[in-house]
Design an enzyme around this catalytic site. Sequence first.
Site, PDB file in Angstrom:
ATOM      1  N   GLU A  53      -4.588   7.741  -3.070  1.00 42.87           N
ATOM      2  CA  GLU A  53      -5.126   6.487  -2.547  1.00 42.87           C
ATOM      3  C   GLU A  53      -5.464   5.529  -3.695  1.00 42.87           C
ATOM      4  OE1 GLU A  53      -5.390   4.499   0.968  1.00 42.87           O
ATOM      5  OE2 GLU A  53      -4.704   6.538   0.614  1.00 42.87           O
ATOM      6  N   HIS A  69       1.768   4.530  -2.787  1.00 44.08           N
ATOM      7  CA  HIS A  69       1.861   5.977  -2.570  1.00 44.08           C
ATOM      8  C   HIS A  69       3.243   6.479  -2.996  1.00 44.08           C
ATOM      9  CE1 HIS A  69      -1.856   6.774  -0.418  1.00 44.08           C
ATOM     10  NE2 HIS A  69      -1.616   5.859   0.496  1.00 44.08           N
ATOM     11  N   HIS A 106       0.833  -1.207   0.000  1.00 45.57           N
ATOM     12  CA  HIS A 106       0.000   0.000   0.000  1.00 45.57           C
ATOM     13  C   HIS A 106       0.874   1.266   0.000  1.00 45.57           C
ATOM     14  CE1 HIS A 106      -3.694   2.289   1.207  1.00 45.57           C
ATOM     15  NE2 HIS A 106      -2.780   3.105   1.712  1.00 45.57           N
ATOM     16  N   GLU A 107       1.780   1.345   0.968  1.00 48.04           N
ATOM     17  CA  GLU A 107       2.613   2.545   1.070  1.00 48.04           C
ATOM     18  C   GLU A 107       3.561   2.655  -0.125  1.00 48.04           C
ATOM     19  OE1 GLU A 107       1.583   4.672   3.090  1.00 48.04           O
ATOM     20  OE2 GLU A 107       0.390   3.368   4.394  1.00 48.04           O
TER      21      GLU A 107
END
Length: 501
Positions: free
Chosen positions: A294, A268, A264-265
């Site tokens: 997101e 980003h 997820h990170e």
Amino acid sequence: MKEKMHLLRQKLIEADDLEKAAAVLSWDQSTYMPPGGAAARARQTATLAQLAQEKFTDPAIGKLLDELTPYAESLPYDSDDAALIRVTRRQYERMTRIPAEFVGKMSEHTSQAYAIWAEARPANDFARVQPYLEKTLDLSRQLAEFFPGYEHIIDPLVGFSDYGMKASSIRRLFAELRKELVPIVQAITAQPPADDSCLRKRYPQDQQLALGKEVASQIGYDFQRGRLDLTHHPFETNFAVGDVRITTRVKENLFGECLFGVIHESGHAMYEQGVRPELDGTPLGGGTSSGVHESQSRLWENLVGRSRNFCEFFYPRFQAMFPEQLGDVPLEAYYRAINKVERSLIRTDADEVTYNLHVMLRFDFEMDLLEGKLAVKHLPEAWNERFLADIGIQPQDDKDGCMQDVHWYGGLIGGAFQGYTLGNILSGLFYEAALKDHPDIPAQIRQGQFDTLRNWMTEHIYQHGSKFTADELVMRITGGPIRIEPYIQYLRTKYGELYDL
Ligand code: ZN
């Protein structure tokens, strides 16, 4: 004009330097700082935030923007100079309405509130955070009031993170989505739950971190320009295009918290590592909105990381790393476990299908709190009631209820949550567009190759930084406005097959 552009850039970079220095301090606060540093750190970040604000709102910048506007209008809309002037003007007008003193006060308050929350949450002590949250609400209202003429008091706050979005447009999108999601959730939760016991064995921290790093590298997060550290509430932060960091947390009794958090990170971070270096240090140098940000984290985490193709490639590697835990667990069982849908308490642990319901109730609470319909002291009971109605279960305590997310305790009330669901909607939209251009992307993922997908995202989204708004990006990519259909289609296909709907 060249000279004036140069001067503008220089001034903007100085303001950005101060902001990034403040960002380094808050990264440190969330990773390595001892608890004793909290009070001084709150003051230090507040000082830097105030200096950055003063630099950015320097009337000399306003004058340069005025002088450069005719020049910007003579340029193509998508040129760097035109975009820099346009986006800077938007932010300048926004920032000059907020007194520097208010920014300092806000920053100091939120640092304190965060420190109190970090202690009060494990102690399940809502009474302790209540006065801080009341002050946060008060400051959030004051902040919105610097922008009179709004339709809804949340609109200015939403506009900070998702420019162009308003309560009315978000409510409409959320209502459409809710209508589609509720029956899917009902149909799935009427079935016996998927067995995820294979994820609930003991997975040592060091190995989980090593695996997270390996997967992040493979999908394209560049460790030469980043690093991974441990924290309470994982986040990504950007100090420069050459230094975009990610953080994670590890639960030794749960495989996935770390791995999917890291993916997820990394999503980003790949966005911000992919920005053209020429835009670095200016208002164009980061992701354009929280929704688009997101969309990338959720795309890599869910549409890629929880896909069958991704498992086909990586799962044998996971088994090799954890032979005792996963050695005799078939791929299909693992795939079902990581895509288990259930009514659960914690947003960050929620599956793809129920996740958006968690976000919607928070967005509604933000509106109610800001409107004055709901008092902070009644939040815990209101939370539990609404949670039961929407998610179908009730939290046993506030720790896993209204105190679970850092957002309200380390930031504003308003504008903090809608980006997650906008991001989910956009992830479906962007992935569909990428597949249209490259139908072989799923087959490539199965081979552990992620370049085509990442390069597509870089070409259409990452490289532009904040040059285009979310709406403009969607229009450039799809030729129309934001739509929920591709995301719904994605969920229907994946979960239809998994749960035989
Ligand atoms: Zn995120």
